[in-house]
Design an enzyme around this catalytic site. Structure first.
Site, PDB file in Angstrom:
ATOM      1  CB  SER A  16      50.109  49.777  53.050  1.00 33.26           C
ATOM      2  OG  SER A  16      50.761  49.395  54.248  1.00 33.26           O
TER       3      SER A  16
ATOM      4  CG  HIS B  14      62.781  67.344  11.220  1.00 30.44           C
ATOM      5  ND1 HIS B  14      62.301  68.179  12.197  1.00 30.44           N
ATOM      6  CD2 HIS B  14      64.033  67.805  10.908  1.00 30.44           C
ATOM      7  CE1 HIS B  14      63.199  69.122  12.461  1.00 30.44           C
ATOM      8  NE2 HIS B  14      64.261  68.904  11.702  1.00 30.44           N
TER       9      HIS B  14
ATOM     10  CB  SER C 270      44.716  40.361  13.895  1.00 34.88           C
ATOM     11  OG  SER C 270      43.370  40.811  13.817  1.00 34.88           O
TER      12      SER C 270
ATOM     13  CE  LYS D 222      47.966  44.120  11.387  1.00 33.75           C
ATOM     14  NZ  LYS D 222      46.995  44.735  12.316  1.00 33.75           N
TER      15      LYS D 222
ATOM     16  CG  ASN E  97      49.274  43.169  15.240  1.00 31.88           C
ATOM     17  OD1 ASN E  97      49.367  43.654  14.123  1.00 31.88           O
ATOM     18  ND2 ASN E  97      48.156  42.644  15.705  1.00 31.88           N
TER      19      ASN E  97
ATOM     20  CD  GLU F 288      51.255  48.274  18.507  1.00 34.43           C
ATOM     21  OE1 GLU F 288      51.006  48.586  17.339  1.00 34.43           O
ATOM     22  OE2 GLU F 288      50.570  47.465  19.162  1.00 34.43           O
TER      23      GLU F 288
ATOM     24  CD  GLN G 103      49.393  53.366  53.657  1.00 34.02           C
ATOM     25  OE1 GLN G 103      49.497  53.290  54.874  1.00 34.02           O
ATOM     26  NE2 GLN G 103      48.269  53.159  53.007  1.00 34.02           N
TER      27      GLN G 103
END
Length: 482
Positions: free
Chosen positions: A41, A173, A294, A300, A302, A307, A339
């Site tokens: 670990s 909605h 992009s 673009k 973004n 996101e 663990q």
């Protein structure tokens, strides 16, 4: 290991005889390569090295208090622990093949440095050692997450104050419902984050119990001092039941739940900002430093932060469900399954910390397109509820008022006239009713406590500030115990 030893290890699938584990006395041979590969670990639990050294120092001081270490031995081991800490800090610590976890690695190195290092593990098991380290880690890291959430709350408040009387459509909605102040909308997210901070602080309060001294499961026959160790480490109390102390991972599950719910709140913000920054909404412009472009589409810009906040919430939920599934079938006391508590915890803390920092910057640097927001909120049908409430104030039952206004909206949508014209022509509404349809009027009608209009804004800002100040005070109090 030297090169020949490494070759021997590779050929035989077991460690050379001179390489010792913590349990070598019971075994005639070394562990196999596949066992080590499966059980190790160290790659992820080494982030607890500070906590292990802090816990080990407290344990050493406790052993000296009860006469199990002389003062010279105590000082010898404490100096060795300081040296190990310095090596960890500078990256000069050399890990060995037998270091399956950070606890093994530190103890091995201490015994190499200090003549009395072999006494470090007196009256201690890795079971209570790991549980102690993990609680120390959680106290610090969850407090840090809480502080970052407060910073996000402050960024939301700053933008809310800057927004002034700017308003936008409120949605149900995902359909336009009633106009709300932008400040009201931003602070709504801040209140949710406040509950997240409160949950984190409650979790820290419940995990503030020292397991050190519980041993493997049953305590010790030696005259150890769990209460003194707990005080030394800054815990609020020591354990009451040794079995529970080493097997309890409620605090990990609770922390991972807290972090998953934070992730859901961040995802909700992310979803809104994905919509708000789209051409279809056009409510927000992102700062270049908090947006991406992009590789193919030159035009673009973004909202990748938003996101990813939305996407990573699924990962956080997965960490929680995986951990709960691991815990559900375990008998009392320590099992190696435990663990598996650390990776989901560490990952959730890391992902939430990164998300909060990025979203805070995105929100703090964003520019709101006020005209676009307000034009969307000034759509005539957004006044429908205000018209119904006007009729209620004049004695009409709400269900009847709802039907009257609904009929006017239907006529408007059918092209029989603007809503203002239809309302004006209705003697039950007339000019007073038509005035409610005018741009900018609807948001001012929201006057009740905690409502979305200007009348309630000042009181809400005061309450919001008070919440943030209380949170900061509680976080600082926790920090004072370090």
């Amino acid at each position: 290991m030297d090169l020949d030893d490494q070759h021997e290890f590779a050929r035989d699938g077991a460690l050379p005889a001179k390489a010792k584990t913590l349990w070598h006395g019971r075994f005639t041979g070394g562990p196999s390569e596949s066992l080590l590969a499966y059980t190790v670990s160290l790659p992820y639990d080494q982030r607890m090295w500070r906590d292990d050294i802090v816990g080990s120092k407290a344990h050493v001081r406790g052993l000296a208090r009860v006469g199990l270490l002389s003062n010279d031995e105590r000082d010898d081991v404490l100096r060795a622990l300081d040296q190990v800490g310095a090596e960890m800090e500078t990256g000069s610590f050399d890990f060995a093949e037998t270091d399956e976890d950070i606890h093994t690695a530190i103890e091995r190195r201490v015994t190499e440095i200090a003549p009395a290092g072999g006494k470090l593990h007196t009256a201690r098991s890795r079971n209570d050692q790991v549980a102690t380290d993990l609680r120390l880690w959680c106290k610090r890291e969850l407090r840090d997450v809480a502080l970052r959430l407060v910073e996000m709350q402050e960024a939301l408040l700053e933008q809310a104050i800057e927004a002034g009387d700017t308003y936008l459509p409120g949605y149900t909605h995902l359909q336009r419902a009633q106009p709300v102040l932008l400040s009201h909308h931003l602070m709504a997210h801040g209140w949710a984050l406040g509950r997240d901070v409160s949950r984190l602080l409650d979790t820290i309060d419940r995990l503030d119990v020292s397991p050190l001294g519980a041993g493997a499961l049953a305590g010790s026959s030696l005259p150890i001092d769990p209460i003194g160790n707990a005080a030394d480490l800054g815990f609020a109390k020591a354990f009451d039941n040794s079995l529970d102390a080493v097997s309890d991972r409620d605090f990990v599950a609770e922390a991972v739940f807290d972090l998953a719910l934070i992730g859901i709140h961040l995802s909700r913000i992310g979803e809104e900002w994905v919509l708000w920054t789209s051409g279809e909404f056009g409510f927000v412009r992102l700062d270049d430093g908090y947006a991406t472009g992009s590789s193919m589409l030159p035009q673009k810009k973004n909202p990748d932060i938003a996101e990813l906040a939305r996407g990573k919430s699924g990962r956080l939920i997965g960490n929680l469900t995986g951990l709960l599934a691991t815990l559900k079938g375990l008998p009392m006391a320590y099992n190696r399954d435990l663990q598996e508590d650390k990776e989901p915890l560490f990952d959730s803390v890391e992902q939430v910390t990164l998300a909060v920092a990025a979203l805070t910057g995105m929100i703090a640097t964003a520019t709101f397109n006020v005209d676009v927001m307000q034009a969307a909120a000034d759509e005539e049908t957004m006044a429908a509820t205000d018209l119904a409430e006007y009729l209620v104030r004049n004695g009409m039952p709400f269900r009847e008022a709802h039907a009257v206004v609904g009929a006017h909206v239907q006529s408007c949508l059918a092209g029989e006239g603007s809503l203002a014209e239809l309302v004006m022509a209705d003697p039950r509404l007339g000019a007073e009713g038509a005035a409610l349809v005018a741009p900018g009027v609807g948001v001012k009608m929201r006057t009740s406590r905690g409502a979305a209009g200007p009348a309630a804004r000042a009181e809400q800002i005061d309450s919001y500030r008070s919440m943030v100040q209380s949170e900061l005070a509680a976080i600082r109090e926790l920090a004072s115990f370090d």
